[in-house]
Motif scaffolding. Structure first.
Motif, PDB file in Angstrom:
ATOM      1  N   GLU A 148      -5.114   0.444   3.323  1.00 44.64           N
ATOM      2  CA  GLU A 148      -5.388  -0.501   4.418  1.00 44.64           C
ATOM      3  C   GLU A 148      -6.904  -0.672   4.645  1.00 44.64           C
ATOM      4  OE1 GLU A 148      -3.486  -2.663   5.810  1.00 44.64           O
ATOM      5  OE2 GLU A 148      -1.659  -2.028   4.811  1.00 44.64           O
ATOM      6  N   LYS A 149      -7.230  -1.604   5.483  1.00 44.63           N
ATOM      7  CA  LYS A 149      -8.629  -2.052   5.613  1.00 44.63           C
ATOM      8  C   LYS A 149      -9.587  -0.915   5.945  1.00 44.63           C
ATOM      9  CE  LYS A 149      -7.694  -6.894   6.827  1.00 44.63           C
ATOM     10  NZ  LYS A 149      -6.215  -6.857   6.939  1.00 44.63           N
TER      11      LYS A 149
ATOM     12  N   GLN B  49      -9.247  -0.618   1.436  1.00 48.20           N
ATOM     13  CA  GLN B  49      -8.404  -1.449   0.569  1.00 48.20           C
ATOM     14  C   GLN B  49      -8.749  -2.922   0.787  1.00 48.20           C
ATOM     15  OE1 GLN B  49      -4.157  -0.883   1.127  1.00 48.20           O
ATOM     16  NE2 GLN B  49      -3.652  -1.976  -0.762  1.00 48.20           N
ATOM     17  N   VAL B  50      -8.973  -3.627  -0.326  1.00 56.39           N
ATOM     18  CA  VAL B  50      -9.239  -5.071  -0.236  1.00 56.39           C
ATOM     19  C   VAL B  50      -8.197  -5.892  -0.981  1.00 56.39           C
ATOM     20  CG1 VAL B  50     -11.718  -4.842   0.206  1.00 56.39           C
ATOM     21  CG2 VAL B  50     -10.902  -5.010  -2.151  1.00 56.39           C
TER      22      VAL B  50
ATOM     23  N   SER C 107       0.857  -1.192   0.000  1.00 60.80           N
ATOM     24  CA  SER C 107       0.000   0.000   0.000  1.00 60.80           C
ATOM     25  C   SER C 107       0.887   1.234   0.000  1.00 60.80           C
ATOM     26  CB  SER C 107      -0.913   0.023   1.237  1.00 60.80           C
ATOM     27  OG  SER C 107      -0.221   0.558   2.357  1.00 60.80           O
TER      28      SER C 107
ATOM     29  N   PHE D 192      -4.273  -6.003  -1.537  1.00 55.93           N
ATOM     30  CA  PHE D 192      -3.100  -5.395  -0.913  1.00 55.93           C
ATOM     31  C   PHE D 192      -1.898  -5.438  -1.849  1.00 55.93           C
ATOM     32  CE2 PHE D 192      -6.114  -6.370   2.381  1.00 55.93           C
ATOM     33  CZ  PHE D 192      -6.194  -5.134   3.001  1.00 55.93           C
TER      34      PHE D 192
ATOM     35  N   ASN E 184      -7.089   3.614  -1.951  1.00 57.91           N
ATOM     36  CA  ASN E 184      -7.570   3.120  -0.669  1.00 57.91           C
ATOM     37  C   ASN E 184      -6.354   2.572   0.078  1.00 57.91           C
ATOM     38  OD1 ASN E 184     -10.297   3.668  -1.239  1.00 57.91           O
ATOM     39  ND2 ASN E 184     -10.505   1.754  -2.374  1.00 57.91           N
TER      40      ASN E 184
END
Ligand code: 5GP
Ligand code: ZN
Length: 110
Positions: free
Chosen positions: A90-91, A95-96, A50, A98, A88
């Motif tokens: 991190e969760k 973000q889905v 990321s 990585f 996006n």
């Protein structure tokens, strides 16, 4: 290459995906669940988790992502109507996948 990473598999053509653009460092393909008429993902070939995981040596990747997004917006004919660029992170940031990618979103009729 990280073996359990979907975008690494796409980059290495293990998961067949049509590329709208490819060079030594990047690929561009359509998001499988588009959030707008135009929704492309600009993806460095290098596996970087990321934005948090960027190092100084990755500066050319960062600049390249933006320059390529600019070019793809023009290619898609949305550069004057306008578009959004989104990372996006991190969760909690949504973000889905990585593996670093820049969303290019636009093409609305408004
Ligand atoms: P993130 O939420 O991680 O920033 O975005 C990941 C994006 O990848 C999502 O918008 C999702 O729709 C897209 N995506 C997930 N799996 C695939 C796939 O197998 N192929 C393509 N083309 N896009 C995918
Ligand atoms: Zn990866």
């Amino acid at each position: 290459m990280t073996t359990d990473c979907l975008f690494c598999k796409i980059v290495h053509r293990e998961v067949p995906t049509e590329f709208l653009y490819e060079d030594n460092d990047f690929v561009v393909f359509k998001d499988i669940h588009p959030a707008a008429p135009v929704h492309l993902l600009v993806v460095p070939k290098k596996h970087i988790r990321s934005i948090n995981d960027l190092h100084e040596e990755d500066e050319t990747i960062v600049s390249g992502l933006f320059m390529l997004a600019r070019d793809m917006a023009k290619d898609q004919g949305i550069h004057t109507s306008g578009y959004k660029l989104l990372f996006n992170v991190e969760k909690g940031g949504g973000q889905v996948i990585f593996h670093l990618h820049l969303h290019l979103i636009g093409g609305w009729k408004r």
